[in-house]
Motif scaffolding. Structure first.
Motif, mmCIF file in Angstrom:
data_model
loop_
_atom_site.group_PDB
_atom_site.id
_atom_site.type_symbol
_atom_site.label_atom_id
_atom_site.label_comp_id
_atom_site.label_asym_id
_atom_site.label_seq_id
_atom_site.Cartn_x
_atom_site.Cartn_y
_atom_site.Cartn_z
ATOM 1 N N TYR A 70 0.626 -1.066 -0.056
ATOM 2 C CA TYR A 70 -0.053 0.014 -0.183
ATOM 3 C C TYR A 70 0.764 1.335 0.031
ATOM 4 O O TYR A 70 0.567 2.238 -0.713
ATOM 5 C CB TYR A 70 -1.099 -0.080 1.275
ATOM 6 C CG TYR A 70 -2.060 -1.083 1.007
ATOM 7 C CD1 TYR A 70 -2.901 -0.998 -0.100
ATOM 8 C CD2 TYR A 70 -2.665 -1.608 2.165
ATOM 9 C CE1 TYR A 70 -3.931 -1.752 -0.273
ATOM 10 C CE2 TYR A 70 -3.685 -2.301 2.192
ATOM 11 C CZ TYR A 70 -4.463 -2.558 0.916
ATOM 12 O OH TYR A 70 -5.637 -3.340 0.827
ATOM 13 N N TYR A 71 1.956 1.053 0.938
ATOM 14 C CA TYR A 71 2.875 2.336 0.998
ATOM 15 C C TYR A 71 3.301 2.662 -0.456
ATOM 16 O O TYR A 71 3.448 3.675 -1.065
ATOM 17 C CB TYR A 71 3.814 2.133 1.685
ATOM 18 C CG TYR A 71 5.152 3.223 1.548
ATOM 19 C CD1 TYR A 71 5.004 4.367 1.815
ATOM 20 C CD2 TYR A 71 6.264 2.818 1.087
ATOM 21 C CE1 TYR A 71 5.856 5.303 1.329
ATOM 22 C CE2 TYR A 71 7.296 3.603 0.640
ATOM 23 C CZ TYR A 71 7.258 4.974 0.942
ATOM 24 O OH TYR A 71 8.191 5.657 0.638
ATOM 25 N N ILE A 100 2.027 10.395 3.078
ATOM 26 C CA ILE A 100 3.223 9.783 2.681
ATOM 27 C C ILE A 100 4.187 9.607 3.906
ATOM 28 O O ILE A 100 4.713 8.374 3.927
ATOM 29 C CB ILE A 100 4.017 10.468 1.556
ATOM 30 C CG1 ILE A 100 3.212 10.457 0.330
ATOM 31 C CG2 ILE A 100 5.295 10.035 1.332
ATOM 32 C CD1 ILE A 100 2.950 9.029 -0.392
ATOM 33 N N GLU A 101 4.082 10.510 4.727
ATOM 34 C CA GLU A 101 5.167 10.118 5.926
ATOM 35 C C GLU A 101 4.660 9.003 7.000
ATOM 36 O O GLU A 101 5.212 8.082 7.478
ATOM 37 C CB GLU A 101 5.212 11.429 6.795
ATOM 38 C CG GLU A 101 6.296 11.289 7.944
ATOM 39 C CD GLU A 101 7.611 10.925 7.430
ATOM 40 O OE1 GLU A 101 8.247 10.327 8.239
ATOM 41 O OE2 GLU A 101 8.051 11.207 6.309
ATOM 42 N N GLU A 102 3.143 9.282 7.336
ATOM 43 C CA GLU A 102 2.512 8.219 7.936
ATOM 44 C C GLU A 102 2.890 6.614 7.371
ATOM 45 O O GLU A 102 3.187 5.742 7.830
ATOM 46 C CB GLU A 102 0.981 8.349 8.032
ATOM 47 C CG GLU A 102 0.365 7.331 8.672
ATOM 48 C CD GLU A 102 -1.212 7.435 8.829
ATOM 49 O OE1 GLU A 102 -1.998 7.505 9.754
ATOM 50 O OE2 GLU A 102 -1.912 7.576 7.644
ATOM 51 N N ALA A 103 2.692 6.680 6.092
ATOM 52 C CA ALA A 103 2.881 5.553 5.174
ATOM 53 C C ALA A 103 3.964 5.032 5.165
ATOM 54 O O ALA A 103 4.465 3.687 5.427
ATOM 55 C CB ALA A 103 2.039 5.439 3.740
ATOM 56 N N LEU A 162 -1.909 1.552 13.371
ATOM 57 C CA LEU A 162 -2.470 1.834 12.149
ATOM 58 C C LEU A 162 -3.271 0.918 11.522
ATOM 59 O O LEU A 162 -2.906 -0.222 11.408
ATOM 60 C CB LEU A 162 -1.457 2.357 10.902
ATOM 61 C CG LEU A 162 -2.169 2.825 9.778
ATOM 62 C CD1 LEU A 162 -2.836 4.154 9.848
ATOM 63 C CD2 LEU A 162 -1.278 2.897 8.639
ATOM 64 N N ASP A 163 -4.498 1.143 11.498
ATOM 65 C CA ASP A 163 -5.480 -0.054 10.881
ATOM 66 C C ASP A 163 -5.366 -0.295 9.464
ATOM 67 O O ASP A 163 -5.086 0.531 8.710
ATOM 68 C CB ASP A 163 -6.650 0.433 11.226
ATOM 69 C CG ASP A 163 -7.988 -0.577 10.829
ATOM 70 O OD1 ASP A 163 -8.057 -1.765 11.607
ATOM 71 O OD2 ASP A 163 -8.661 -0.469 9.756
ATOM 72 N N ILE A 164 -5.429 -1.582 8.871
ATOM 73 C CA ILE A 164 -5.230 -1.768 7.573
ATOM 74 C C ILE A 164 -5.999 -1.167 6.642
ATOM 75 O O ILE A 164 -5.910 -0.757 5.615
ATOM 76 C CB ILE A 164 -5.126 -3.423 7.336
ATOM 77 C CG1 ILE A 164 -4.414 -3.757 5.837
ATOM 78 C CG2 ILE A 164 -6.523 -4.071 7.607
ATOM 79 C CD1 ILE A 164 -3.111 -3.371 5.410
ATOM 80 N N ALA A 215 -4.759 2.083 5.718
ATOM 81 C CA ALA A 215 -3.758 2.040 4.413
ATOM 82 C C ALA A 215 -4.635 1.624 3.450
ATOM 83 O O ALA A 215 -3.936 2.101 2.106
ATOM 84 C CB ALA A 215 -2.866 0.918 5.073
ATOM 85 N N HIS A 216 -5.486 1.129 3.233
ATOM 86 C CA HIS A 216 -6.345 0.660 2.048
ATOM 87 C C HIS A 216 -6.784 1.912 1.425
ATOM 88 O O HIS A 216 -6.958 1.953 0.283
ATOM 89 C CB HIS A 216 -7.456 -0.324 2.358
ATOM 90 C CG HIS A 216 -8.315 -0.643 1.055
ATOM 91 N ND1 HIS A 216 -7.572 -1.588 0.286
ATOM 92 C CD2 HIS A 216 -9.299 -0.031 0.579
ATOM 93 C CE1 HIS A 216 -8.758 -1.800 -0.824
ATOM 94 N NE2 HIS A 216 -9.541 -1.019 -0.492
#
Length: 162
Positions: free
Chosen positions: A31-32, A103-106, A134-136, A139-140
């Motif tokens: 995801y990232y 982007i930084e969180e990812a 962080l919940d998936i 991220a999705h």
């Protein structure tokens, strides 16, 4: 990459307990990278040299060359009393901070997924899990958010470049 992340996310729940951690970590990773590649291709499109686009440098690029050019174009549009262009550029400028944060969180969660196996993936529901808080599902949603923010940025950049 997003489709691969989704597949790994789903697969993580249909695997033996010993393997699901690896698939869950890989889902965050994909995801990232999907988001990073979207940002990278946009930056290349607006003439940032590809060799300058490093994972930890996105914030610097957005705050530097991108924001400065948009601010300059906004001042010129204000001088020309072009309210439509000012609004469009404002939209691009407003996209920079949330794009940087996302982007930084990812990137941070990707680094945990890749380099910190001692931080466990928490399988907290039948179809969900989280890593480092962080919940998936969050991220999705990164890709859709990144696409929206990049659209505002590209639109402002194109018009500011004219």
């Amino acid at each position: 990459m997003h489709a691969v992340g989704h597949h790994l996310r789903t697969y993580a729940h249909h695997n033996a307990v010993a393997e699901r951690d690896a698939f869950a970590r890989s889902a965050f990773n994909r995801y990232y990278y999907g988001c990073f590649l979207l940002v990278r291709s946009t930056l290349i499109e607006i003439n940032v040299p590809p060799n300058n686009i490093k994972h930890g440098k996105i914030k610097e690029i957005l705050e530097g060359k991108i924001a400065k050019k948009l601010e300059s174009a906004k001042r010129q549009a204000q001088k020309n009393e072009d309210g439509t262009l000012v609004n469009k550029i404002d939209g691009g400028l407003r996209a920079i901070e949330p794009l940087q944060r996302l982007i930084e969180e990812a990137r941070q969660v990707r680094e945990v997924a890749d380099y910190k196996p001692e931080i466990e993936v928490s399988f907290n529901s039948p179809d969900g899990f989280s890593l480092n808080g962080l919940d998936i599902n969050s991220a999705h949603r990164w890709e859709e958010t990144v696409r929206t923010l990049l659209a505002s940025l590209k639109s402002a950049w194109r018009d500011a470049d004219d």
